[in-house]
Structures are given as C-alpha cells and as structure tokens.
Design a protein around this motif. Structure first.
Motif, PDB file in Angstrom:
ATOM      1  N   PHE A  41       0.824  -1.209   0.000  1.00  0.00           N
ATOM      2  CA  PHE A  41       0.000   0.000   0.000  1.00  0.00           C
ATOM      3  C   PHE A  41       0.858   1.260   0.000  1.00  0.00           C
ATOM      4  O   PHE A  41       1.994   1.258   0.450  1.00  0.00           O
ATOM      5  CB  PHE A  41      -1.030  -0.008   1.121  1.00  0.00           C
ATOM      6  N   PRO A  42       0.303   2.358  -0.532  1.00  0.00           N
ATOM      7  CA  PRO A  42       1.097   3.580  -0.719  1.00  0.00           C
ATOM      8  C   PRO A  42       1.082   4.479   0.511  1.00  0.00           C
ATOM      9  O   PRO A  42       0.155   4.442   1.325  1.00  0.00           O
ATOM     10  CB  PRO A  42       0.390   4.274  -1.882  1.00  0.00           C
ATOM     11  N   TYR A  43       2.102   5.309   0.609  1.00  0.00           N
ATOM     12  CA  TYR A  43       2.084   6.428   1.544  1.00  0.00           C
ATOM     13  C   TYR A  43       1.338   7.572   0.858  1.00  0.00           C
ATOM     14  O   TYR A  43       1.617   7.866  -0.315  1.00  0.00           O
ATOM     15  CB  TYR A  43       3.507   6.859   1.905  1.00  0.00           C
ATOM     16  N   PRO A  44       0.390   8.219   1.522  1.00  0.00           N
ATOM     17  CA  PRO A  44      -0.385   9.280   0.859  1.00  0.00           C
ATOM     18  C   PRO A  44       0.408  10.572   0.729  1.00  0.00           C
ATOM     19  O   PRO A  44       0.179  11.549   1.430  1.00  0.00           O
ATOM     20  CB  PRO A  44      -1.603   9.440   1.781  1.00  0.00           C
ATOM     21  N   SER A  45       1.324  10.579  -0.197  1.00  0.00           N
ATOM     22  CA  SER A  45       2.264  11.687  -0.358  1.00  0.00           C
ATOM     23  C   SER A  45       1.666  12.859  -1.118  1.00  0.00           C
ATOM     24  O   SER A  45       2.215  13.952  -1.103  1.00  0.00           O
ATOM     25  CB  SER A  45       3.507  11.197  -1.102  1.00  0.00           C
ATOM     26  N   GLY A  46       0.578  12.628  -1.808  1.00  0.00           N
ATOM     27  CA  GLY A  46      -0.046  13.723  -2.554  1.00  0.00           C
ATOM     28  C   GLY A  46      -0.552  13.318  -3.915  1.00  0.00           C
ATOM     29  O   GLY A  46      -1.634  13.687  -4.330  1.00  0.00           O
ATOM     30  N   LYS A  47       0.261  12.533  -4.648  1.00  0.00           N
ATOM     31  CA  LYS A  47      -0.184  12.064  -5.957  1.00  0.00           C
ATOM     32  C   LYS A  47       0.560  10.780  -6.298  1.00  0.00           C
ATOM     33  O   LYS A  47       1.651  10.517  -5.793  1.00  0.00           O
ATOM     34  CB  LYS A  47       0.029  13.108  -7.044  1.00  0.00           C
ATOM     35  N   LEU A  48      -0.038   9.994  -7.169  1.00  0.00           N
ATOM     36  CA  LEU A  48       0.595   8.759  -7.624  1.00  0.00           C
ATOM     37  C   LEU A  48       1.805   9.065  -8.497  1.00  0.00           C
ATOM     38  O   LEU A  48       1.843  10.094  -9.175  1.00  0.00           O
ATOM     39  CB  LEU A  48      -0.386   7.921  -8.443  1.00  0.00           C
ATOM     40  N   GLY A  70     -12.035 -18.490 -12.357  1.00  0.00           N
ATOM     41  CA  GLY A  70     -12.919 -19.113 -11.376  1.00  0.00           C
ATOM     42  C   GLY A  70     -12.511 -18.962  -9.926  1.00  0.00           C
ATOM     43  O   GLY A  70     -13.097 -19.611  -9.056  1.00  0.00           O
ATOM     44  N   TYR A  71     -11.538 -18.117  -9.641  1.00  0.00           N
ATOM     45  CA  TYR A  71     -11.096 -17.928  -8.261  1.00  0.00           C
ATOM     46  C   TYR A  71     -11.960 -16.882  -7.561  1.00  0.00           C
ATOM     47  O   TYR A  71     -12.484 -15.950  -8.191  1.00  0.00           O
ATOM     48  CB  TYR A  71      -9.640 -17.473  -8.216  1.00  0.00           C
ATOM     49  N   ASN A  72     -12.074 -17.044  -6.262  1.00  0.00           N
ATOM     50  CA  ASN A  72     -12.676 -16.017  -5.405  1.00  0.00           C
ATOM     51  C   ASN A  72     -11.560 -15.049  -5.033  1.00  0.00           C
ATOM     52  O   ASN A  72     -10.669 -15.383  -4.256  1.00  0.00           O
ATOM     53  CB  ASN A  72     -13.271 -16.671  -4.152  1.00  0.00           C
ATOM     54  N   VAL A  73     -11.599 -13.857  -5.611  1.00  0.00           N
ATOM     55  CA  VAL A  73     -10.453 -12.949  -5.562  1.00  0.00           C
ATOM     56  C   VAL A  73     -10.657 -11.847  -4.526  1.00  0.00           C
ATOM     57  O   VAL A  73     -11.738 -11.255  -4.441  1.00  0.00           O
ATOM     58  CB  VAL A  73     -10.203 -12.326  -6.958  1.00  0.00           C
ATOM     59  N   LEU A  74      -9.618 -11.585  -3.763  1.00  0.00           N
ATOM     60  CA  LEU A  74      -9.565 -10.420  -2.882  1.00  0.00           C
ATOM     61  C   LEU A  74      -8.386  -9.558  -3.304  1.00  0.00           C
ATOM     62  O   LEU A  74      -7.239 -10.008  -3.319  1.00  0.00           O
ATOM     63  CB  LEU A  74      -9.380 -10.857  -1.419  1.00  0.00           C
ATOM     64  N   GLN A  75      -8.686  -8.309  -3.682  1.00  0.00           N
ATOM     65  CA  GLN A  75      -7.654  -7.320  -3.960  1.00  0.00           C
ATOM     66  C   GLN A  75      -8.033  -6.036  -3.216  1.00  0.00           C
ATOM     67  O   GLN A  75      -8.866  -5.269  -3.674  1.00  0.00           O
ATOM     68  CB  GLN A  75      -7.496  -7.033  -5.462  1.00  0.00           C
ATOM     69  N   PRO A  76      -7.413  -5.786  -2.052  1.00  0.00           N
ATOM     70  CA  PRO A  76      -7.772  -4.605  -1.258  1.00  0.00           C
ATOM     71  C   PRO A  76      -6.774  -3.468  -1.445  1.00  0.00           C
ATOM     72  O   PRO A  76      -5.751  -3.606  -2.119  1.00  0.00           O
ATOM     73  CB  PRO A  76      -7.715  -5.157   0.168  1.00  0.00           C
ATOM     74  N   MET A  77      -7.065  -2.346  -0.805  1.00  0.00           N
ATOM     75  CA  MET A  77      -6.184  -1.181  -0.875  1.00  0.00           C
ATOM     76  C   MET A  77      -6.341  -0.371   0.404  1.00  0.00           C
ATOM     77  O   MET A  77      -7.404  -0.356   1.025  1.00  0.00           O
ATOM     78  CB  MET A  77      -6.526  -0.315  -2.091  1.00  0.00           C
ATOM     79  N   GLY A  78      -5.264   0.289   0.810  1.00  0.00           N
ATOM     80  CA  GLY A  78      -5.301   1.132   1.998  1.00  0.00           C
ATOM     81  C   GLY A  78      -4.163   2.131   1.969  1.00  0.00           C
ATOM     82  O   GLY A  78      -3.520   2.337   0.935  1.00  0.00           O
ATOM     83  N   TRP A  79      -3.868   2.719   3.138  1.00  0.00           N
ATOM     84  CA  TRP A  79      -2.954   3.852   3.198  1.00  0.00           C
ATOM     85  C   TRP A  79      -2.019   3.711   4.385  1.00  0.00           C
ATOM     86  O   TRP A  79      -2.460   3.568   5.530  1.00  0.00           O
ATOM     87  CB  TRP A  79      -3.748   5.153   3.287  1.00  0.00           C
ATOM     88  N   ASP A  80      -0.733   3.768   4.109  1.00  0.00           N
ATOM     89  CA  ASP A  80       0.310   3.735   5.134  1.00  0.00           C
ATOM     90  C   ASP A  80       0.496   5.169   5.623  1.00  0.00           C
ATOM     91  O   ASP A  80       1.420   5.867   5.214  1.00  0.00           O
ATOM     92  CB  ASP A  80       1.600   3.173   4.513  1.00  0.00           C
ATOM     93  N   ALA A  81      -0.402   5.630   6.516  1.00  0.00           N
ATOM     94  CA  ALA A  81      -0.691   7.058   6.633  1.00  0.00           C
ATOM     95  C   ALA A  81       0.066   7.809   7.716  1.00  0.00           C
ATOM     96  O   ALA A  81       0.009   9.038   7.741  1.00  0.00           O
ATOM     97  CB  ALA A  81      -2.194   7.242   6.855  1.00  0.00           C
ATOM     98  N   PHE A  82       0.741   7.112   8.636  1.00  0.00           N
ATOM     99  CA  PHE A  82       1.556   7.813   9.623  1.00  0.00           C
ATOM    100  C   PHE A  82       2.950   8.079   9.039  1.00  0.00           C
ATOM    101  O   PHE A  82       3.348   7.457   8.064  1.00  0.00           O
ATOM    102  CB  PHE A  82       1.712   6.973  10.885  1.00  0.00           C
ATOM    103  N   GLY A  83       3.709   8.973   9.674  1.00  0.00           N
ATOM    104  CA  GLY A  83       5.099   9.140   9.271  1.00  0.00           C
ATOM    105  C   GLY A  83       5.555  10.586   9.235  1.00  0.00           C
ATOM    106  O   GLY A  83       4.764  11.537   9.234  1.00  0.00           O
TER     107      GLY A  83
END
Length: 871
Positions: A41-48, A70-83
């Motif tokens: 997951f990305p650090y929310p630095s401002g832009k990709l 045919g797979y049951n797929v999980l692809q999540p996303m979040g933010w490494d937001a401290f720092g």
C-alpha cells in the motif's frame, strides 16, 4: 458500437458500471479456490507516481486473470498514513498532519480509481485512524506483558535542536537533515520488539518460501546473519584499570585468538569512561565518537580512528597483557561493545594496527604454497578459514586447520571458564520508539509507584489528537498535559502517559491481515475471515522492501500466530518484486556548480534519422540543456512523468498496456513516449478491427464444421495463443510476451479474415478470445468490446478461454529448409509425409534451388522441424 476509440468515455462508463454492480466486492466463498492478491500500500504523499501505476497494474492483471479462471479474488487497498513526511509538510504549510494526510488520500484514491483497478474499496484501511491502530496497541500490551516487547536504554542519533531521534538516512555529514545541528549519539529509553527471539524461526522458515525470489531470501538470510563462534572473556589487568572485572567479546574467529594483540571498546564502554576520567584528550575523542552515526553502513565506510586508554586486559590463554583502545568503529549496544583485534587475519584490524603502529602477529600460513605474509600489505588469503591454511606461532595449537584450531582453543577456554561456544545473530532487536507526533501512541502509562503499566484493553485505543500543528521543537505531545496526564490503571494515582510514538514500520507489518476483516471490532482479525483469506497468495512490491518491511511482516505474523490471531507461519505465499521505472534526465549547471534538473515534459529532444538522441532544448527558451542518463523516476532528478496527465490524454488502458508491454515485471522499465504512442495505436487498431467485424452483422463464434486450410491455420494460431498466454499470465507472469502473442494473432487474423459464414464464425471466435485475453490488462476497452461482440452479456461473468486441443492437430506442418546450415526457405507438407516426399518438396522449393548447383551431397531431415541440405 461507436466507430472510434474514445478512452475517456469508454473508461468512465465501465467504471460507473463496476461501481453500481459492486463488481469487485470480495465475499467469503468456500466453494471456490481463493486468491488474495496484494500490492504494497502507498504512503499518501499527494499524488501517484509511475512506480505506483506499475505496481498496482501488475496486481490488477493477476487479480482479473484469476477471477476469469474461477477464483474467489480479494484485492484490497489502503494507506500507510503515519510518518515524518506529514509532519514536515505541516511545518511548511502550517496545517495539521491529519488534514494534509486525509486530503492526499482523497486525491490519490481518485487517481487509483481512474486506473480501473479491481479493488474492493469496502475493505480500505487507513493506518492513522484509531479503529486500525487500536489493535496494534492491543498487541503491544500483550507482548509487553510477555516480555517480547521491553524497554531499555538505546543508542540513537539525536538532533539537539529538533529534540528528536533521527533515522540514519536523516544524518547528512554528521548534521541533522532539517536543523543542520551537529548530531549527537545519545542513550535514551527505548521500547524494543524482541525480534531476535524469533531469529532461528525467521531464518529456518525462509526455506518454506518457494514462491519468493532467491535474491530476497538471500538478503534476509544475510540480514539475520546467523554465525557460529565463541564468547571470550579477558580479565581486567587491575594494575592498569584500577578496577576488577572482565571484558567479554564475541567472535566468529576464536581460532585466531593466539594472534590477538589488542582489544577495542566503544566510546560508551565502562573502561572508556573510567580511563577518560582525568584525561581531557580521551574525553574529547569519546565526544567525537559519540557525535557520529550509529548506522553499521556508515561505520563500515568511515575512517577508522582510535586512542589508547593506557589500560590492559589479560589474554586468557597466554597471560599476556593486551592494550585497550577506544575505537570509533566499535558500536555500543552491539554485543558487549568490545572486539578482540587480530590484525594479521582481519582486514579492518590490519588497517587500524598499521595506522597506529600496533603489533601484528601472524598465526596462519598457507599449506600449499610459500608463506608470503606481509605486515604492511593486506592479502586475501589472510582472512581465509578453509582447509588451505594451518596455524603457526600458536604453541600447542600449531599445525591445525580452522576447525581444529576452533575446537581446541574453545575447549581450553571452556575448561578455564574464560569462554564458551555461542551462536549469534547479526539481527538486532527492533527499536520502535520515536520522539515524534504523527504516529501510533505507545500504550504505556508511567506510574511513580507501579512503574511502566500497559493500558488496559478496555481503555484502548489511546487516541492521537489530530488537530496538532507541529512547530519542529521535538514532540508536541510531550508539551500537552491534556494528552499525557492520566491515572495509573493499577493504583489510581496520578501518572504520565508515554508520549513516544511507534515506528511506522509497525503499521505496515500487519495491514495485510486486517484486510481480511477491516470492520471487525472484536480483535485484530476475525479468525474465520483470516483462515479464509490468509496467507496472501501473491504479494507485489519493490525490491527496496526486501529486508526490513518483509522481515518485520514475517515477524508480526508469527507474533499474531502465537497470540491466536492468525494461523500459519508465513504471511506471503508468493512474492513478486517489480523493477523500477526509469526515465531520461535533463539539467543545466548553475553558477555554483549545482544542477538544475528539468522535467522531461518541458524539454524537446532532438534525434537523428535512427532515433538516437543527439541533444535537447528547453521548450520555454529554445536553449540547450544537458542530456543526463536514464535514472529511476524521482523528485530529486525531476524526471517523473505525471500519471494523471497520461491518463487524461491517452486513457488508463494505454498506461496499463504500455507498463505491461515495455518490460517483464521484475525488470526495470524505461519510460518511452514512443512506447506510449505505440500502445495507444494498438488499442485504436483493435477497436477498429472489432468495429468492422461487428458492423458486418452479428454472428455466433465457431462451434464446429468444415473449414478451409487457411481457417484451420487461424484456429491453430488462436488456440496456440490461448495456451501460451495462459501460461504467461499464470505460471511465468510475463505479460509482455502475452501481449506480443495477442498482437501476432491479430496479424494472422488480418491476413485470413473472410466474409463467408465460416470465416465470420472463426473471426468471432478469435475476437472474443482476444478480448478476454487482454481483459486483465486493458479492462475498460475489453468490457466495451465484449458488449459489442456479445450484446446482452457481461465480460466479468465470462470464463477464461479454453484451448481446443483438436484445433492444435494440424493436417500440414511447416518445416524450415537450410542449405549448408543457412536458412533458405520454408515448405508445408502433410503431417504424415514420408522422407522421400519431404526431401522432394525441399529440393523443389524455388528459393532453395537458387543455392544448389547440382545434386546435393546429403539431405538431413529433423522430423517436425527442419530439412538441412548439404550441397
């Protein structure tokens, strides 16, 4: 179907439909095989940046491919937001880190959505929110009670102006990167994760990770650094030290003990402190040592300096007095802060001894060649510990090899209680205390009566106030009574809350598990959901995270396992480390010698007729700029390409296609404007091909019946391509070759298409397959193309194309024909053709005949492959 390819309209429509359908929402479904695909997951630095685009596209391609299979797929996303970056931005902008962070998350989330990623956004996690860090605080308190987390004094880089600990990379030329103050080595109370308690398991379990690159496993093995050696005890020479005591050192080379000529201690060692009590010159040198970096890498490369203390210790085997030196290359906190120096057989000690005129005693010589030992010029064989050397100048230990000397010397040390065999690790416990504001609060209360007391679970989370604007003067929490004033949970008396926050590596060490049940309020992970989804089937991220992040995540998984939170021993089944995205650099030199880096978008590149760069000018003034080499896209070199500008001009599918076609995922990718244009042209061509086919009328895909030889060849090419592309996606993860195979298939289709019923049916079969084969990479265009080809059906409801084995059975085969080993022609013959028929066809080929002057000497036939004519 509209005639022209307009990515903005096509992509907006597809994304709106997917959102309405909640197309990528993952649910527990034991009836299907699961596939948990996770990109770091990305650090929310401002832009990709383009590295993000590449990373997340790779994960999305694999997710979509498995969903179609045919797979049951999980692809999540979040933010490494401290720092720290959020605090630095707050200092510049005068606003709270929370405000800056949440604004960046909102913007970057929109950018990620514009890429069309098949993400379950209902599982989004943000590590700076209390509902997330509550549970790492809970785990902290459990581990503190178990002794896996403990508190002790630790050596750190301290900025006396900013009043904070600095990471090693924040110390530049001995000064704090922001304040410019001379950095001090300081001992302060620190909380540590006892990762060394798991060192053996972390090392052994690397052998279970068959789906990890060997390079990464080797890096982790080296970082853990298991070594076999001995702890050796040197008694103090009381006449010179003035105190009784013992100096303990750990060495992997006890076999060289007879060559020890001095010992070196860290500036913080008690012997150093005692020796400097009345010696100003020693006090000054100790202060100099303490001002340096505590990073091993810095210590390894810096100039080695030392000063004699006038003290001695006693050699445990010979009784000789060895001088005690203070040396800047010995770190306090690593072992006992002391080393045994054997200059003749250790390069660092050799350099130090020559610098200060210390004794160098040779205790090994070669077996097989003349002894050419020199005490002034280091040679590689000095440090060998194999069977090529034997001991000399060692008295009773002479004539032994490494193993023999090791065992004999350690046995004598053990007999006199001056040493013992010991296994040691290079790995050190993980110090997580940070004197910073924007991080997870450490859930400890300091009570004058009860000591350090963990915050009870029912009082968690310890919430970080989000309205604080840092001023750069240390940790603002330490100046906020409303935060730190509290009561002791045990005795109820007035107490003080810990104001240090945790290293942000902590949040990124368990986020993968939280995705299994991000709204769960009863613990870190809902056990049933964790057992359903974990471990991660495919993890994707940069090689720069090969050691710390991946090692800490493996460690955390074992911690959570031991607390009954998750099952299994490892978090990530397979690992893909994608290469960096590079781009050309351009600059002008300033008057002070500095370089003014110029963004490629502001430069016009000049090329010769072969496309080679010959120069460049700045668009704004038409004057030349210097063309630098290609380097990783970075802010420092100002050579980043804005993904949003690319998406706005060409569409997300073009960006995705270029990224996947330009290089295999694990290799570096060189940015190319021409490559982007080529990807866009291909999508327009594909759109045109499908539009022309659909405009001729609807038709069902080929399902059987007689075909011409040309159409049989097209179906052979189709199903051979399905076979290859399936392997490229699934086993090889080489998407560039998959795309190339589809492009080749379309070329074959373009040559073979016809207007009769059979040709149209085979054409439909080809275009449906092409759409599905490209769907993981260009999902928006593929969705629209599928709707045009199969009105009333949804692409996401389809299954991956199946290979028709009958199509791969050929009536004719193609053989290459060589004359004297050089390719001269190709022939088609029946698959059952005999030797005489093949030979006759080869000799009759018009192109081959040009290279024959008479009857051939020999004709060699390799069945199914080639004919070689020896003229």
């Amino acid at each position: 179907m509209q005639e022209h390819y307009t990515p903005a309209d096509i992509e907006a429509a597809a994304q709106q439909k997917w959102d309405q359908q909640q197309a990528f929402k993952a649910v527990e479904d034991a009836a299907k095989p699961k596939y948990y695909c996770l990109s770091m997951f990305p650090y929310p630095s401002g832009k990709l940046h383009m590295g993000h685009v590449r990373n997340y596209t790779i994960g999305d391609v694999l997710s979509r491919f498995h969903k179609l299979n045919g797979y049951n797929v999980l692809q999540p996303m979040g933010w490494d937001a401290f720092g720290l970056p959020a605090e630095n931005a707050a200092l510049k902008g005068g606003r709270a880190p929370a405000e800056w962070t949440y604004a960046n998350i909102e913007y970057m989330k929109g950018q990620l959505k514009s890429l069309g990623l098949a993400i379950d956004w209902d599982r989004e996690v943000t590590t700076c929110k209390p509902d997330y860090y509550r549970w790492e605080q809970w785990l902290f308190t459990r581990l503190f009670e178990r002794g896996v987390i403990y508190k002790r004094l630790g050596n750190v880089n301290w900025d006396p102006v900013d009043q904070t600990v600095l990471a090693n990379e924040q110390v530049i030329d001995g000064r704090g990167w922001r304040s410019g103050a001379l950095v001090e080595k300081r001992e302060i109370p620190m909380y540590y994760f006892g990762i060394t308690q798991y060192a053996n398991e972390l090392l052994a379990d690397l052998d279970k990770l068959d789906g990890w690159p060997e390079q990464v496993k080797t890096m982790q093995r080296n970082w853990i650094g298991k070594s076999f050696g001995a702890e050796i005890v040197f008694d103090y020479d009381e006449a010179s030290t003035g105190v009784a005591g013992q100096l303990k050192v750990y060495t992997t080379r006890p076999d060289t003990l007879m060559g020890a000529t001095y010992v070196a201690v860290a500036a913080e060692h008690p012997l150093a402190t005692h020796a400097a009590a009345d010696k100003p010159e020693l006090q000054a040198f100790i202060a100099e040592c303490k001002s340096g970096s505590v990073a091993e890498a810095d210590v390894a490369t810096m100039e080695k300096k030392g000063m004699a203390t006038g003290q001695f210790v006693i050699h445990p085997l010979t009784g000789a007095k060895l001088p005690v030196w203070i040396a800047n290359y010995v770190l306090w906190g690593y072992g006992e802060g002391a080393v045994m120096a054997v200059p003749a057989h250790d390069e660092r000690d050799f350099e130090f001894a020559n610098k200060y005129g210390l004794t160098i005693k040779q205790v090994y010589m070669p077996h097989a060649y003349d002894d050419n030992f020199s005490s002034t010029e280091w040679q590689e064989w000095y440090g060998a510990k194999d069977g090529s050397l034997k001991t000399i100048n060692c008295g009773k230990y002479d004539g032994l090899d490494f193993n023999g000397a090791f065992d004999a010397i350690v046995a004598d040390l053990e007999a006199s209680n001056h040493g013992t065999k010991r296994t040691q690790f290079r790995l050190r416990d993980w110090g997580i205390s940070r004197q910073r504001y924007w991080g997870c609060p450490i859930p400890i209360i300091h009570c004058p009566s009860c000591g350090d007391v963990p915050v009870p679970a029912e009082q968690l989370p310890v919430v970080l106030p989000e309205n604080v604007i840092p001023d750069g003067r240390g940790n603002p929490l330490a100046r906020m009574p409303e935060f730190y004033e509290c009561s002791c949970p045990k005795c109820g008396t007035a107490a003080k809350r810990e104001t240090d926050t945790m290293d942000t590596f902590v949040e990124s060490s368990w986020y993968y598990a939280r995705y299994a049940s991000p709204q769960f309020d009863g613990g870190m992970v809902d056990k049933a959901a964790g057992d359903q989804w974990l471990p991660v089937d495919q993890y994707i991220g940069g090689i720069e995270h090969a050691i710390l992040h991946l090692l800490y995540a493996r460690f955390f998984h074992k911690l959570m396992r031991d607390e009954g939170v998750v099952s299994g021993d490892e978090p990530f089944k397979n690992l893909l480390t994608q290469g960096m995205v590079g781009a050309d650099t351009f600059y002008r030199e300033l008057a002070d010698g500095q370089k003014d880096w110029i963004n490629p978008a502001d430069v016009e590149v000049q090329r010769d007729d072969k496309g080679r760069t010959t120069g460049a000018i700045l668009k704004s003034d038409g004057q030349p700029v210097v063309v630098g080499g290609s380097e990783k896209m970075s802010k420092s070199k100002n050579n980043g390409v804005d993904p949003q500008a690319l998406i706005d001009e060409f569409g997300a599918d073009t960006a995705r296609l270029f990224m996947m076609f330009a290089a295999p995922p694990e290799q570096g990718l060189e940015w190319s404007d021409a490559g982007v244009q080529g990807a866009y042209r291909f999508l327009k061509r594909l759109w045109t091909i499908v539009h022309e086919h659909v405009a001729a009328g609807s038709v069902a895909a080929y399902a059987g019946g007689e075909l011409s030889a040309e159409l049989k060849a097209l179906r052979f090419a189709l199903h051979h391509t399905i076979q290859k592309v399936s392997d490229d996606y699934g086993r090889r993860k080489q998407f560039n070759t998959a795309i190339a195979a589809v492009m080749e298939l379309l070329n074959t289709y373009g040559k073979a298409k016809g207007s009769d019923a059979a040709a149209r049916a085979v054409g439909q079969e080809v275009l449906e397959a092409v759409t599905l084969l490209l769907a993981p990479i260009v999902p928006h265009a593929s969705d629209a193309l599928w709707t045009a080809l199969r009105p009333g059906s949804e692409l996401l409801d389809q299954t991956w194309p199946k290979v028709d084995e009958t199509a791969l059975v050929q009536d004719e085969i193609e053989l290459v024909v060589q004359v004297n080993g050089k390719l001269r022609g190709q022939i088609k013959v029946s698959k059952d053709a005999g030797k005489d028929v093949i030979e006759a066809a080869a000799l009759a080929d018009e192109n081959v005949q040009k290279f024959l002057s008479g009857a051939p000497k020999k004709v060699i036939i390799v069945p199914g492959r080639l004919v070689n004519i020896v003229a």
